[in-house]
Write a protein that holds these residues in place. Sequence first.
Motif, short mmCIF file in Angstrom:
data_model
loop_
_atom_site.label_atom_id
_atom_site.label_comp_id
_atom_site.label_asym_id
_atom_site.label_seq_id
_atom_site.Cartn_x
_atom_site.Cartn_y
_atom_site.Cartn_z
N VAL A 1 0.85 -1.21 0.00
CA VAL A 1 0.00 0.00 0.00
C VAL A 1 0.88 1.24 0.00
N ILE A 2 1.86 1.28 0.90
CA ILE A 2 2.68 2.49 1.02
C ILE A 2 3.42 2.77 -0.29
N GLU A 3 3.99 1.71 -0.88
CA GLU A 3 4.77 1.89 -2.10
C GLU A 3 3.87 2.33 -3.27
N THR A 4 2.78 1.60 -3.47
CA THR A 4 1.97 1.87 -4.67
C THR A 4 1.12 3.14 -4.52
N PHE A 5 0.60 3.39 -3.33
CA PHE A 5 -0.20 4.61 -3.14
C PHE A 5 0.71 5.84 -3.24
N ASN A 6 1.95 5.68 -2.77
CA ASN A 6 2.92 6.77 -2.87
C ASN A 6 3.17 7.11 -4.34
N GLN A 7 3.35 6.04 -5.15
CA GLN A 7 3.55 6.27 -6.59
C GLN A 7 2.33 6.93 -7.22
N ALA A 8 1.16 6.68 -6.61
CA ALA A 8 -0.08 7.26 -7.14
C ALA A 8 -0.27 8.70 -6.66
#
Length: 410
Positions: free
Chosen positions: A314-321
Motif C-alpha cells: 500500500v505504502i509503495e503503490t499509493f505513494n507512486q499514485a
Amino acid sequence: MFNEFEFDKMRRLPKYVFAEVGELKMSERRKGADVIDFSMGNPDGPAPEHIREKLIEASAKPHNHGYSASKGIYKLRLAITNWYKRRYDVDLDPDTETVATMGSKEGYAHLIQAIVNPGDMAVVPDPAYPIHAYAFALAGGNVQKMELPYDEDFNLLEDQFFHNLEKAFQDSFVKPKYVVVNFPHNPTTVTCQQSFYERIVAMAKKERFYIISDIAYADITFDGYKTPSILTVPGAKDVAVESFTLSKSYNMAGWRVGFIVGNKKLVGALQKIKSWLDYGMFTPIQIAATIALDGPQECVAEFTDKYYRRQKVVIETFNQAGWAIRPTKASMFLWAEIPQELQHLGSLEFAKRLLVEAKVAVSPGIGFGEYGDKYVRIALIENEKRIRQAAKNIKTFLAQAKQNAPKQAQ
Ligand SMILES: Cc1ncc(COP(=O)(O)O)c(C=O)c1O
C-alpha cells in the motif's frame, strides 16, 4: 403509532458514519462496480485448519450441544490464563479474574453496562473505536473526551497524554471513574511503551479510577515492536482490566471469542451480568478457541507477515499514485492522512468521492471522532493484486481531483 414513546438510549447513538459509506458501497456494487474494500477491520480468509478441525470434532459430540457456561468453560478460562502467563508472565485466577466473552466488543459493552451508574463519567481518547465511547452512552453514563496525542511514526506522546488526561479530569463536571486505553490503537495504529502503563496505574491509584485496556491487536506487530500489557505493572489488578480477542490473531472474527481479565471486582461484575444475559458461546467454539490459544502459534506469525507485506505494498503503490502514507508498527490498518489538496473536503466527503470515483472504500476518520477528520483508515484486508489495482484507480482519481482542487477550494 405510539410516536410519543422515545427511546432515549437509541437517541444517544448517532447515525453510524460508516453506514453512509457502507450504503454507497452497496449501491456502487449493485451498479456493477468492482469496489476494492479497505473499509472494515474484518480479516480475510479462514481460521487455521487445526482450529476448524477441532470445531468439527467437538460439534460431533452430542453432549456439547446444550447450554454452555456464560463466563466460559473452565478449560478455555485456563487457556486464557496460560496465554497471559506465557506471553506476559502474569498470573491470573481462571475463576475470579478471567471471563470469556462473545468477542471483545460484547465483553466490553456488557462490562460497561454492569459497572456504570447513571451519570458516571469516563475519559475516552478521541479518535476511538466507536463502542469505546458509546458503550458509556448506552449504559447511561457520559464521556469526557481528550485528544489522543501521537507523533508522525504513530508513537504515543506520553507526556502530552497525561497533560490531556489531567485537563480532561479538570474539565469534567463529575470526577471520572473510568479511563479507556487501547494500544495498538484502532483507528490510528498508535502504540505505547511499558512506561505508559506504569504511569497510568500510578495515576489511577492516586486519583481513584479504573482503567479498561483493550489490546485487540497485541499480536499484529512489526519491526520488533512488542505490545506491552498493563497487567505486568505490579498492582495493576487493583485498578485495571484488559481485553483481548481471537478475531484478529487467529482470523476468527465471525466465531465471536474474546476475553477480559484482571481486576476481580470488574471481572466479577461482568461474569454476573453475563450469567443473566447469556448461556455462553456454543461449547465446540469454546473448545476450538482453547486449541487456538494453547496450540501451535505459527498461524499468528503468518497473518502478521501478511499484514506487513500488504502495508508495504500500500505504502509503495499509493505513494507512486501521489498519496504519501506513513508506515506503522502495529495493527491491520494504516491511518492515512488525506492528501493536502483534498483535506478541505473532510474525511466523509473524501471517502465518498474515493468510493464513487476510484471504486476504493476506506473508513472516514470522522467516524472515530472529531480529531480523526484529517485522516481515513485503510484496513489491510485486500490481497496485493487488488491493492495494486486500487493504487491505479487512486492515481487517476487524485490527478483529476488535484486538477480541480483550486476551483473547489474557492
Ligand atoms: C480496538 C478493538 N477492540 C475490540 C474489537 C472487537 O473485536 P471482537 O469483538 O471481534 O473481539 C475491535 C474490532 O475491530 C477493535 O478494533
